[in-house]
Write a protein that holds these residues in place. Structure first.
Motif, short mmCIF file in Angstrom:
data_model
loop_
_atom_site.label_atom_id
_atom_site.label_comp_id
_atom_site.label_asym_id
_atom_site.label_seq_id
_atom_site.Cartn_x
_atom_site.Cartn_y
_atom_site.Cartn_z
N ASP A 1 -11.02 -25.63 -47.96
CA ASP A 1 -12.18 -26.52 -48.05
C ASP A 1 -11.80 -27.85 -48.70
OD1 ASP A 1 -11.80 -25.22 -50.52
OD2 ASP A 1 -13.94 -25.30 -51.03
N GLU A 2 -10.96 -27.79 -49.73
CA GLU A 2 -10.53 -29.03 -50.38
C GLU A 2 -9.65 -29.86 -49.45
OE1 GLU A 2 -9.46 -29.02 -54.59
OE2 GLU A 2 -10.00 -26.90 -54.61
N TYR A 3 -8.79 -29.20 -48.70
CA TYR A 3 -7.97 -29.92 -47.72
C TYR A 3 -8.88 -30.69 -46.77
CZ TYR A 3 -3.28 -27.79 -48.43
OH TYR A 3 -2.04 -27.41 -48.90
N GLN A 4 -9.84 -29.96 -46.18
CA GLN A 4 -10.72 -30.58 -45.19
C GLN A 4 -11.53 -31.72 -45.79
OE1 GLN A 4 -10.70 -29.63 -41.76
NE2 GLN A 4 -11.60 -31.66 -41.78
N THR B 1 -3.86 -42.67 -44.08
CA THR B 1 -3.38 -42.01 -42.87
C THR B 1 -2.35 -40.94 -43.21
OG1 THR B 1 -3.80 -44.00 -41.56
CG2 THR B 1 -2.29 -42.38 -40.61
N GLY B 2 -1.42 -41.27 -44.09
CA GLY B 2 -0.41 -40.30 -44.52
C GLY B 2 -1.03 -39.09 -45.19
N ALA B 3 -2.05 -39.32 -46.00
CA ALA B 3 -2.73 -38.22 -46.69
C ALA B 3 -3.44 -37.32 -45.68
CB ALA B 3 -3.74 -38.77 -47.70
N ALA B 4 -4.18 -37.91 -44.77
CA ALA B 4 -4.93 -37.13 -43.77
C ALA B 4 -3.98 -36.34 -42.87
CB ALA B 4 -5.81 -38.05 -42.93
N GLU B 5 -2.90 -36.97 -42.45
CA GLU B 5 -1.95 -36.28 -41.56
C GLU B 5 -1.24 -35.14 -42.28
OE1 GLU B 5 0.47 -39.49 -40.08
OE2 GLU B 5 -1.03 -40.03 -38.56
N LEU B 6 -0.88 -35.34 -43.54
CA LEU B 6 -0.22 -34.28 -44.31
C LEU B 6 -1.14 -33.06 -44.43
CD1 LEU B 6 2.15 -33.28 -46.10
CD2 LEU B 6 0.98 -34.37 -48.03
N LEU B 7 -2.39 -33.30 -44.78
CA LEU B 7 -3.33 -32.19 -44.96
C LEU B 7 -3.67 -31.51 -43.64
CD1 LEU B 7 -5.64 -33.84 -47.61
CD2 LEU B 7 -4.05 -31.94 -47.98
N THR B 8 -3.89 -32.29 -42.61
CA THR B 8 -4.21 -31.73 -41.30
C THR B 8 -3.06 -30.87 -40.79
OG1 THR B 8 -5.63 -33.62 -40.80
CG2 THR B 8 -4.90 -32.29 -38.94
N GLY B 9 -1.83 -31.32 -41.00
CA GLY B 9 -0.66 -30.58 -40.56
C GLY B 9 -0.41 -29.30 -41.33
N ASN B 10 -1.02 -29.17 -42.49
CA ASN B 10 -0.82 -27.99 -43.33
C ASN B 10 -2.10 -27.18 -43.54
OD1 ASN B 10 2.06 -27.96 -44.59
ND2 ASN B 10 1.44 -30.12 -44.53
N LEU B 11 -3.14 -27.53 -42.83
CA LEU B 11 -4.44 -26.86 -43.00
C LEU B 11 -4.36 -25.36 -42.75
CD1 LEU B 11 -7.35 -27.48 -43.77
CD2 LEU B 11 -7.83 -27.93 -41.38
N ASN B 12 -3.51 -24.96 -41.80
CA ASN B 12 -3.40 -23.53 -41.49
C ASN B 12 -2.71 -22.73 -42.60
OD1 ASN B 12 -0.89 -24.74 -41.00
ND2 ASN B 12 -0.37 -23.33 -39.36
N ARG B 13 -2.09 -23.42 -43.58
CA ARG B 13 -1.44 -22.74 -44.70
C ARG B 13 -2.11 -23.08 -46.03
NH1 ARG B 13 4.56 -24.58 -43.65
NH2 ARG B 13 3.49 -26.28 -42.65
N ALA B 14 -3.33 -23.59 -45.97
CA ALA B 14 -4.02 -24.03 -47.18
C ALA B 14 -4.58 -22.87 -48.00
CB ALA B 14 -5.15 -24.99 -46.82
#
Length: 143
Positions: free
Chosen positions: A109-112, A91-104
């Motif tokens: 693609d790797e974030y998603q 959950t922590g991993a998914a939330e961290l990536l989702t919250g930063n997807l706009n700056r990836a």
């Protein structure tokens, strides 16, 4: 026009050297900050590569906060999330990536994909399926 004394003349002649010294000092400070940034990132990578997930997570998190404009920040966030994933904090991993997807940036693609993997690991199969579908839809050329 008033004639300059020696002191005034010396100051007038010295100002270009003082300006150059100031520029060098400022440039040196920037170089030092860049070197410190690279050392911090390299240390976090070393922890990650060594399998010290808790330390890597902490170091990448600190890096991302300390250097928010760094070119390495997107990778630091990705690796911080991967370290969380390795510690079973999906959950922590998914939330961290989702919250930063706009700056990836180029790592979007790797974030998603990692979001999908994290949700799958956490047995949230519906969220995982939706995240995998977004990878296929938004990044059809991704490997």
């Amino acid at each position: 026009m008033k004639k300059m004394n020696r002191r005034q003349s010396a100051i007038l002649n010295a100002w270009p050297m003082l300006a150059l010294a100031g520029l060098l000092l400022c440039g040196g400070r920037s170089w030092a900050a860049g070197a410190a940034e690279k050392r911090a990132f390299a240390a976090a990578v070393k922890s990650f590569d060594g399998g010290w997930w808790d330390i890597a997570e902490k170091e990448f998190g600190e890096f991302a906060q300390k250097y928010p404009k760094s070119e390495y920040r997107p990778e630091a966030i990705l690796r911080q999330a991967q370290a969380r994933y390795k510690q079973r904090n999906s959950t922590g991993a998914a939330e961290l990536l989702t919250g930063n997807l706009n700056r990836a940036g180029k790592l979007a693609d790797e974030y998603q994909f990692c979001v999908a993997e994290a949700w799958y690991q956490g047995s949230n199969y519906l969220a995982a399926a939706e995240a995998y579908a977004l990878v296929a839809k938004n990044f059809p050329g991704s490997k």
